[in-house]
Design an enzyme around this catalytic site. Structure first.
Site, PDB file in Angstrom:
ATOM      1  N   ASN A   7       0.881  -1.155   0.000  1.00 43.79           N
ATOM      2  CA  ASN A   7       0.000   0.000   0.000  1.00 43.79           C
ATOM      3  C   ASN A   7       0.927   1.216   0.000  1.00 43.79           C
ATOM      4  OD1 ASN A   7      -1.902   1.963   0.632  1.00 43.79           O
ATOM      5  ND2 ASN A   7      -3.010   0.633   2.055  1.00 43.79           N
ATOM      6  N   ARG A  96      -2.334  -1.584  -3.785  1.00 44.46           N
ATOM      7  CA  ARG A  96      -3.422  -0.606  -3.787  1.00 44.46           C
ATOM      8  C   ARG A  96      -3.036   0.488  -4.789  1.00 44.46           C
ATOM      9  NH1 ARG A  96      -4.786   3.938   0.666  1.00 44.46           N
ATOM     10  NH2 ARG A  96      -6.535   4.832  -0.437  1.00 44.46           N
ATOM     11  N   HIS A 184     -11.491   5.889  -2.170  1.00 41.58           N
ATOM     12  CA  HIS A 184     -11.655   5.046  -0.961  1.00 41.58           C
ATOM     13  C   HIS A 184     -12.489   3.808  -1.264  1.00 41.58           C
ATOM     14  CE1 HIS A 184     -11.205   8.907   1.698  1.00 41.58           C
ATOM     15  NE2 HIS A 184     -10.037   8.309   1.581  1.00 41.58           N
ATOM     16  N   ARG A 245      -8.205  19.283   3.800  1.00 38.92           N
ATOM     17  CA  ARG A 245      -8.877  19.580   2.526  1.00 38.92           C
ATOM     18  C   ARG A 245     -10.240  20.214   2.784  1.00 38.92           C
ATOM     19  NH1 ARG A 245      -8.312  13.663  -0.018  1.00 38.92           N
ATOM     20  NH2 ARG A 245      -6.862  13.224   1.663  1.00 38.92           N
ATOM     21  N   GLU A 388      -8.031  -2.297   4.312  1.00 37.82           N
ATOM     22  CA  GLU A 388      -7.815  -2.364   2.867  1.00 37.82           C
ATOM     23  C   GLU A 388      -6.862  -3.483   2.480  1.00 37.82           C
ATOM     24  OE1 GLU A 388      -6.729   1.562   3.190  1.00 37.82           O
ATOM     25  OE2 GLU A 388      -8.524   2.379   2.214  1.00 37.82           O
TER      26      GLU A 388
END
Ligand code: ADP
Length: 404
Positions: A7, A96, A184, A245, A388
């Site tokens: 990842n 990923r 995501h 953000r 994940e």
């Protein structure tokens, strides 16, 4: 089957080794071994853990990602207690990859065509796709021809209905790839499957809203196991307020700033991606823990940051529920979603009109996946730990089976 999962982020790389024998078990398993590399300006910090705890902890001077990765992976087959006899024991490697463009709606074996798409999509994911691609190429160099699989964050949202995927700009945007991709996806899909398992229901019978609330935050509306809407779009900037953000803001603000402050595109990016969100409003931190402690100590800007976060979360959950035409369960996941009882309580209090009723004592105690709603609640409220890497390992196992 031993499966290695990479990842790769811009400043970190998580690597995990899983073993899946006959069939992936219904509940997630811990990896046999995990490694983390964190780069700062001058050094890379390496840490690995195995069945008996920490195995390797080291800081090495900044060198190429390949050299640091070799050092990390070396821990698997060297040292006093190697976990592998040699490299050939790793049968498949999963990665990923953040952006798979319009081409990929499923995990896929790495080919030169796939690498071409990942490279092309770098324009839309400039921080993440190059790191993922580098990870693939490093494994090619270290492990030779081992089969590699790319699992994409955009894939789960690839079949968004057109009305949710197309921006109401000029129609020509679509031909240029300017559309809503969503992100995501690996975790949204994993959470949806896990929610069905926790509820003992068939995923195809459920309407779910999955709330991925970490440094980056996004929601997905999941119907019959498919993402039918999501809050992130062309980039991971759209939608909810996040750590640094802004999430969605009136695009008129951008043209106003361009005209009045003569900002460059880079400066505008910097404002929206790094200087906004919880950090921008509070002036304290992007970390929800620090926002909460400042708010509880009476800091008004921390309180405003928290209030905006909850207001926007409530409003976007409402929009996802409307798109689904109802909801069976709300799923909280990622750093804030899993750990912040305050965020869950404030959001669910706003959703009481839907019949959402949190069990306040379960909400404050839960440390593992589970249902935190009272039995009379009209919708279930779940916590699912983001996982994940396990999801990627299971995808590798399934794809490997198609080859054998
Ligand atoms: P990333 O998106 O980088 O993977 P994470 O999923 O690790 O991020 O989430 C990071 C966020 O989780 C930070 O805002 C952090 O403050 C928040 N977080 C972690 N633990 C807690 C906690 N106990 N209470 C509130 N927020 C938490």
């Amino acid at each position: 089957m031993k499966i290695l999962v990479l990842n790769s982020g811009s400043a970190t790389q998580k690597t995990s080794l899983y073993e899946i024998a006959a069939e992936p078990p219904a509940d997630p398993r811990a990896p046999l071994w995990e490694g983390l590399i964190e780069w700062d300006a001058s050094e890379a910090a390496i840490r690995t853990t195995g069945p008996a705890g920490v195995r390797l902890q080291d800081r090495v001077p900044i060198s190429s990602r390949k050299q640091v990765t070799e050092r990390l992976l070396g821990d698997l087959w060297s040292g006093s207690a190697p976990l592998l006899k040699d490299l050939a024991e790793i049968e498949i490697v999963g990665h990923r990859i953040v952006h798979g463009g319009e081409e990929y709606s499923e995990p896929a074996f790495v080919t030169s065509a796939l690498k071409g798409v990942v490279r092309r999509m770098t324009e839309f994911a400039p921080l993440h796709n190059p790191a993922g691609l580098e990870g693939i190429e490093i494994i090619e160099q270290i492990l030779g021809g081992v089969p590699q699989v790319a699992v994409f964050d955009t894939a789960f949202h690839r079949r968004l209905p057109e009305a949710a995927a197309v921006y109401p700009g000029p129609y020509e945007w679509l031909a240029r790839g300017i559309r809503r991709y969503g992100f995501h996806g690996i975790n949204h899909q994993y959470c949806a499957q896990r929610a069905a398992r926790l509820l003992g229901k068939d995923l195809r019978s459920l309407k779910l809203v999955t709330c991925h609330l970490g440094n980056g935050c996004s929601l997905a509306a999941v119907r019959e196991g498919h993402s039918v809407d999501t809050t992130m779009g062309f980039t991971p900037l759209e939608g909810l307020m996040m750590g640094t953000r802004s999430g969605s803001v009136d695009p008129g603000i951008l043209t106003y700033l361009l005209r009045h402050d003569q900002l460059t595109a880079g400066q505008l990016d910097d404002l929206l991606v790094k200087k906004a969100g919880l950090a921008g409003i509070s002036g304290i931190s992007n970390d929800m823990r620090q926002i909460l402690s400042a708010m509880n100590a009476g800091n008004p800007r921390a309180k405003l940051a928290f209030d905006i976060f909850i207001h926007r979360l409530t409003s976007f959950v409402g929009s996802m529920v409307a798109v689904l035409g109802g909801v069976d369960a709300l799923v909280f996941t990622a750093g804030i979603g899993e750990n912040s009882a305050e965020v869950r309580a404030a959001t669910c209090a706003n959703l009481e009109f839907l019949g959402a009723r949190l069990d306040l004592s379960k909400n404050s105690r839960t440390s593992c996946d589970g249902d935190i709603s009272v039995s009379e609640s009209s919708i279930r409220i779940l916590i699912v730990r983001a996982n994940e890497d396990w999801a990627i390992a299971c995808d590798c196992w399934r794809l490997a089976r198609t080859r054998s």
